[in-house]
Design a protein around this motif. Sequence first.
Motif, PDB file in Angstrom:
ATOM      1  N   LEU A   1       0.510  -1.417   0.144  1.00  5.98           N
ATOM      2  CA  LEU A   1      -0.160  -0.441  -0.098  1.00  5.98           C
ATOM      3  C   LEU A   1       0.752   1.728  -0.516  1.00  5.98           C
ATOM      4  O   LEU A   1       0.121   2.185  -1.103  1.00  5.98           O
ATOM      5  N   ILE A   2       1.957   1.163   0.461  1.00  3.61           N
ATOM      6  CA  ILE A   2       3.233   2.451   0.712  1.00  3.61           C
ATOM      7  C   ILE A   2       3.039   2.322  -0.336  1.00  3.61           C
ATOM      8  O   ILE A   2       4.278   3.329  -1.059  1.00  3.61           O
TER       9      ILE A   2
ATOM     10  N   ASP B   1      -3.140  11.501   3.568  1.00  4.33           N
ATOM     11  CA  ASP B   1      -4.207  11.409   1.724  1.00  4.33           C
ATOM     12  C   ASP B   1      -3.504  10.669   0.812  1.00  4.33           C
ATOM     13  O   ASP B   1      -4.488  10.304  -0.122  1.00  4.33           O
ATOM     14  N   ALA B   2      -2.895   9.977   0.466  1.00  4.52           N
ATOM     15  CA  ALA B   2      -2.661   9.130  -0.877  1.00  4.52           C
ATOM     16  C   ALA B   2      -2.864   8.171  -0.783  1.00  4.52           C
ATOM     17  O   ALA B   2      -3.716   7.910  -1.812  1.00  4.52           O
TER      18      ALA B   2
ATOM     19  N   ILE C   1      -7.278   4.627  -1.923  1.00  5.18           N
ATOM     20  CA  ILE C   1      -8.710   3.743  -1.693  1.00  5.18           C
ATOM     21  C   ILE C   1      -9.650   4.135  -1.874  1.00  5.18           C
ATOM     22  O   ILE C   1     -10.536   3.559  -2.845  1.00  5.18           O
ATOM     23  N   ASN C   2     -10.173   5.491  -2.914  1.00 10.35           N
ATOM     24  CA  ASN C   2     -10.990   6.095  -3.424  1.00 10.35           C
ATOM     25  C   ASN C   2     -11.210   5.877  -4.523  1.00 10.35           C
ATOM     26  O   ASN C   2     -12.236   5.216  -4.671  1.00 10.35           O
ATOM     27  N   ARG C   3     -10.192   6.085  -5.672  1.00 14.16           N
ATOM     28  CA  ARG C   3     -10.434   6.100  -6.795  1.00 14.16           C
ATOM     29  C   ARG C   3     -10.505   4.245  -7.019  1.00 14.16           C
ATOM     30  O   ARG C   3     -10.926   3.706  -7.860  1.00 14.16           O
ATOM     31  N   THR C   4      -9.592   2.361  -6.032  1.00 13.41           N
ATOM     32  CA  THR C   4     -10.388   1.351  -6.383  1.00 13.41           C
ATOM     33  C   THR C   4     -11.382   1.270  -6.202  1.00 13.41           C
ATOM     34  O   THR C   4     -11.802   0.161  -6.525  1.00 13.41           O
TER      35      THR C   4
END
Length: 326
Positions: A58-59, A313-314, A319-322
């Motif tokens: 995730l990082i 924030d990234a 997560i929102n895009r996914t």
Amino acid sequence: MPFSFFFPSTKISPIVPENQTKFTEFILLRFSEKPEQQGTVLGLFLGMYLITVIGNLLIILAIGSDPHLHNPMYFFLSNLSFVDLCVVSTTVPNMLVSILIENKAIPFADCLVQMYFFMVFGLLDNFLLTAMAYDRFVAICHPLRYSAIMNPRLCGLLVLISWIMSLLDSLIHTLMVTRLSFCTDHEIQHFFCDLDEVLKLSCSDTLINYILIYILAGLLFILPFTGILFSYTQICSSILKIPSAQGKYKAFSTCGSHLSVVSLFYGTGLGVYLSSAATHSSWKSTIGSAMYSVVTPMLNPFIYTLRNKDIKDALRKLINRTVFSQ
């Protein structure tokens, strides 16, 4: 990388007998001899491994997907996350498989490969933390020249040199092990092929191996660690000169996560060395090495996520895009 690698308990083994049977494999004793405890060990390490893999991936994905994080500090962080992922993947999956199939044996060649890559990634951790300390030193002590000094060419060169030095150093130690002979004792009281534990089982003269370890440890471990201490000495000196308390907090917050990871990395490593030197207990050393080589890579993503607003924030954007793209 465990301090037992850099500062092992030196042992000169007797010369191997001429009529020695050919050596083919080691036995990794892991943590417990009791069958009823193997399920607990399996579940615990499987959980830590999955958390480590997911956290570090995730990082890496968050940094790669956010253009605002395409700078030297996060470039080094993404490399550190990749190396942490590789560290646990070098040791834990093999241990989990051996528990599942109830086979503690590891072929000699596989042991050498595991030992080699564990040393590679352990040294890379050391070098990358040093490069990150230098990056923070330039950012805080020479902010006006930061972009000029920490250019993409220098950052790439630092990572490339770190890889080359780690690969060569690990290759030297691994090749030196291949010249050794092993007699009747093939049991390694560890959950992976650690260099120091393998050398203890040799019935050849290991003096040259230990001499190389001490020399290369001084060059490739003590010097980078000294560089980190020097960088933070200069950073603290610069921060104390900032007149406002808010300015001091902002300057320190930019290197707080890195300082936490450095403390965890060297603190657990030093704990392994001091514990093994004081107690001479292989089992305590094994547990300490697990803290160093498994728990530390698992905690690093949490440290950077909890203490770094940009990473949070990234990750939120990723997560929102996914979620919304499905």
